[in-house]
Design a protein around this motif. Sequence first.
Motif, PDB file in Angstrom:
ATOM      1  N   GLU A  91       0.818  -1.220   0.000  1.00 50.72           N
ATOM      2  CA  GLU A  91       0.000   0.000   0.000  1.00 50.72           C
ATOM      3  C   GLU A  91       0.851   1.270   0.000  1.00 50.72           C
ATOM      4  O   GLU A  91       0.620   2.206   0.769  1.00 50.72           O
ATOM      5  N   SER A  92       1.835   1.313  -0.932  1.00 50.75           N
ATOM      6  CA  SER A  92       2.756   2.455  -0.961  1.00 50.75           C
ATOM      7  C   SER A  92       2.623   3.319  -2.205  1.00 50.75           C
ATOM      8  O   SER A  92       3.246   4.380  -2.280  1.00 50.75           O
ATOM      9  N   ILE A  93       1.846   2.902  -3.184  1.00 45.54           N
ATOM     10  CA  ILE A  93       1.725   3.692  -4.416  1.00 45.54           C
ATOM     11  C   ILE A  93       0.255   3.852  -4.806  1.00 45.54           C
ATOM     12  O   ILE A  93      -0.621   3.133  -4.323  1.00 45.54           O
ATOM     13  N   ASP A  94       0.024   4.819  -5.700  1.00 49.73           N
ATOM     14  CA  ASP A  94      -1.345   5.165  -6.103  1.00 49.73           C
ATOM     15  C   ASP A  94      -1.744   4.571  -7.445  1.00 49.73           C
ATOM     16  O   ASP A  94      -2.948   4.382  -7.686  1.00 49.73           O
ATOM     17  N   TYR A  95      -0.779   4.325  -8.314  1.00 50.91           N
ATOM     18  CA  TYR A  95      -1.143   3.804  -9.636  1.00 50.91           C
ATOM     19  C   TYR A  95       0.001   3.005 -10.264  1.00 50.91           C
ATOM     20  O   TYR A  95       1.170   3.149  -9.897  1.00 50.91           O
ATOM     21  N   VAL A  96      -0.391   2.172 -11.210  1.00 49.12           N
ATOM     22  CA  VAL A  96       0.537   1.364 -12.004  1.00 49.12           C
ATOM     23  C   VAL A  96       0.155   1.533 -13.470  1.00 49.12           C
ATOM     24  O   VAL A  96      -1.039   1.500 -13.813  1.00 49.12           O
ATOM     25  N   ASN A 115       0.936  -6.486  -7.810  1.00 50.61           N
ATOM     26  CA  ASN A 115       0.708  -5.054  -8.004  1.00 50.61           C
ATOM     27  C   ASN A 115      -0.430  -4.549  -7.133  1.00 50.61           C
ATOM     28  O   ASN A 115      -0.357  -3.434  -6.596  1.00 50.61           O
ATOM     29  N   LEU A 116      -1.460  -5.336  -6.943  1.00 54.09           N
ATOM     30  CA  LEU A 116      -2.531  -4.945  -6.039  1.00 54.09           C
ATOM     31  C   LEU A 116      -2.006  -4.813  -4.607  1.00 54.09           C
ATOM     32  O   LEU A 116      -2.442  -3.946  -3.843  1.00 54.09           O
ATOM     33  N   ARG A 117      -1.048  -5.643  -4.255  1.00 49.52           N
ATOM     34  CA  ARG A 117      -0.496  -5.619  -2.902  1.00 49.52           C
ATOM     35  C   ARG A 117       0.200  -4.288  -2.606  1.00 49.52           C
ATOM     36  O   ARG A 117       0.103  -3.756  -1.512  1.00 49.52           O
ATOM     37  N   VAL A 118       0.913  -3.735  -3.590  1.00 47.14           N
ATOM     38  CA  VAL A 118       1.663  -2.496  -3.335  1.00 47.14           C
ATOM     39  C   VAL A 118       0.816  -1.248  -3.559  1.00 47.14           C
ATOM     40  O   VAL A 118       1.232  -0.138  -3.216  1.00 47.14           O
ATOM     41  N   GLY A 122      -8.063   1.622  -3.366  1.00 45.26           N
ATOM     42  CA  GLY A 122      -8.556   2.557  -4.374  1.00 45.26           C
ATOM     43  C   GLY A 122      -7.549   2.873  -5.455  1.00 45.26           C
ATOM     44  O   GLY A 122      -7.877   3.545  -6.441  1.00 45.26           O
ATOM     45  N   GLY A 123      -6.300   2.394  -5.294  1.00 47.34           N
ATOM     46  CA  GLY A 123      -5.290   2.564  -6.333  1.00 47.34           C
ATOM     47  C   GLY A 123      -5.644   1.768  -7.576  1.00 47.34           C
ATOM     48  O   GLY A 123      -6.423   0.805  -7.523  1.00 47.34           O
ATOM     49  N   ARG A 124      -5.063   2.148  -8.699  1.00 47.41           N
ATOM     50  CA  ARG A 124      -5.483   1.556  -9.973  1.00 47.41           C
ATOM     51  C   ARG A 124      -4.301   1.112 -10.841  1.00 47.41           C
ATOM     52  O   ARG A 124      -3.218   1.692 -10.768  1.00 47.41           O
ATOM     53  N   ILE A 125      -4.571   0.099 -11.656  1.00 39.96           N
ATOM     54  CA  ILE A 125      -3.606  -0.437 -12.624  1.00 39.96           C
ATOM     55  C   ILE A 125      -4.161  -0.211 -14.023  1.00 39.96           C
ATOM     56  O   ILE A 125      -5.244  -0.713 -14.350  1.00 39.96           O
ATOM     57  N   ALA A 126      -3.453   0.539 -14.842  1.00 39.20           N
ATOM     58  CA  ALA A 126      -3.865   0.799 -16.224  1.00 39.20           C
ATOM     59  C   ALA A 126      -3.029  -0.053 -17.162  1.00 39.20           C
ATOM     60  O   ALA A 126      -1.801  -0.018 -17.120  1.00 39.20           O
ATOM     61  N   VAL A 127      -3.709  -0.825 -17.996  1.00 33.71           N
ATOM     62  CA  VAL A 127      -3.049  -1.798 -18.864  1.00 33.71           C
ATOM     63  C   VAL A 127      -3.405  -1.532 -20.323  1.00 33.71           C
ATOM     64  O   VAL A 127      -4.578  -1.301 -20.651  1.00 33.71           O
ATOM     65  N   ALA A 128      -2.393  -1.548 -21.186  1.00 42.56           N
ATOM     66  CA  ALA A 128      -2.606  -1.612 -22.637  1.00 42.56           C
ATOM     67  C   ALA A 128      -2.186  -3.010 -23.074  1.00 42.56           C
ATOM     68  O   ALA A 128      -1.076  -3.455 -22.751  1.00 42.56           O
ATOM     69  N   PHE A 129      -3.066  -3.711 -23.790  1.00 44.90           N
ATOM     70  CA  PHE A 129      -2.854  -5.124 -24.109  1.00 44.90           C
ATOM     71  C   PHE A 129      -3.109  -5.341 -25.598  1.00 44.90           C
ATOM     72  O   PHE A 129      -4.098  -4.859 -26.136  1.00 44.90           O
ATOM     73  N   PRO A 130      -2.234  -6.084 -26.302  1.00 43.06           N
ATOM     74  CA  PRO A 130      -2.462  -6.309 -27.733  1.00 43.06           C
ATOM     75  C   PRO A 130      -3.597  -7.295 -27.982  1.00 43.06           C
ATOM     76  O   PRO A 130      -3.683  -8.331 -27.327  1.00 43.06           O
ATOM     77  N   TYR A 255      -7.589  -1.242 -23.837  1.00 46.57           N
ATOM     78  CA  TYR A 255      -7.151  -0.652 -22.574  1.00 46.57           C
ATOM     79  C   TYR A 255      -8.092  -1.058 -21.440  1.00 46.57           C
ATOM     80  O   TYR A 255      -9.326  -0.994 -21.603  1.00 46.57           O
ATOM     81  N   VAL A 256      -7.513  -1.447 -20.321  1.00 51.13           N
ATOM     82  CA  VAL A 256      -8.292  -1.875 -19.148  1.00 51.13           C
ATOM     83  C   VAL A 256      -7.697  -1.212 -17.917  1.00 51.13           C
ATOM     84  O   VAL A 256      -6.475  -1.106 -17.793  1.00 51.13           O
ATOM     85  N   THR A 257      -8.554  -0.796 -16.985  1.00 47.17           N
ATOM     86  CA  THR A 257      -8.083  -0.278 -15.699  1.00 47.17           C
ATOM     87  C   THR A 257      -8.724  -1.073 -14.571  1.00 47.17           C
ATOM     88  O   THR A 257      -9.944  -1.243 -14.531  1.00 47.17           O
ATOM     89  N   PHE A 258      -7.884  -1.583 -13.668  1.00 46.37           N
ATOM     90  CA  PHE A 258      -8.323  -2.330 -12.497  1.00 46.37           C
ATOM     91  C   PHE A 258      -8.178  -1.435 -11.257  1.00 46.37           C
ATOM     92  O   PHE A 258      -7.200  -0.691 -11.143  1.00 46.37           O
ATOM     93  N   GLU A 259      -9.126  -1.539 -10.343  1.00 43.49           N
ATOM     94  CA  GLU A 259      -9.044  -0.801  -9.083  1.00 43.49           C
ATOM     95  C   GLU A 259      -8.955  -1.766  -7.909  1.00 43.49           C
ATOM     96  O   GLU A 259      -9.703  -2.777  -7.862  1.00 43.49           O
TER      97      GLU A 259
END
Length: 261
Positions: A91-96, A115-118, A122-130, A255-259
């Motif tokens: 729980e040290s960062i706001d986004y990936v 990545n969810l662990r860190v 409410g933090g989010r992971i933004a992914v671009a996937f082919p 593009y997908v964003t996970f929270e």
Amino acid sequence: MRLFQKPRPALPPRTKKITSALNLAGKGIEYGPLHAVLLRKAHYDVSYVDYADRAYLAEHYANNPDVDVSLIPEIDIVTGGKLISEFLPEESIDYVVASHVMEHVPDLLGWLESNLRVLKLGGRIAVAFPDKRYCFDLKRKNSTISDVMAAYLEKRTKPSFQQICDHFWNVSKAKAADCWKKSTTPDNAEYVHDRRTIVDTLRKMGAREDYIDCHCWVFPDFKFLETMNVIRSVHNVGFEVVSFYPTQPNTLEFYVTFEKI
């Protein structure tokens, strides 16, 4: 947190789409920036993450005409293939941000959990996937939930030999626009590797001990979304999908964003 006094310049359209659901005022990480950094340190409190340092990457891509090695930044966190939770506190960062990274990781679910662990709540992971239908993966079969779970339960740190064989056997010459026009299809796309030598190529790969990079995960847009939602329901992973942009005509990525919840 660093303070940024100058107004931030407008983000390029692609970067804006990828990061549109993120709070970029916080602290984040960007995976695998290589020569195409999305978020610049001058304007964002971001650390760059890759499996190797800048010197290795510059040497590795020195003869690749598609990579301008002069643009590769210094890498802040060199993972050597380990998960990010071994380098950052919980729980040290706001986004990936991860553009064309997730398809390469040997353990997709383990990578997501790490990545969810860190991330803060409410933090989010933004992914671009082919999207496999519009890139060199178009001949390959879709990855399945059981494939994802096998890699997770094995705690896989390298692509399996089956994934390596599937990638290099089927990798094909394909441009997104041609795939959309259907002038290039799974039936007529030309293989990258000569059929006369592919078996010997794979045999040599099977004898190697080093890490062999490939696309471990292959999905069209909505199949990826469906798979992630099923995994969330059966494995009780603490995330939800908060944004999804399907692949647009003549492009090759979604593009997908996970929270974290």
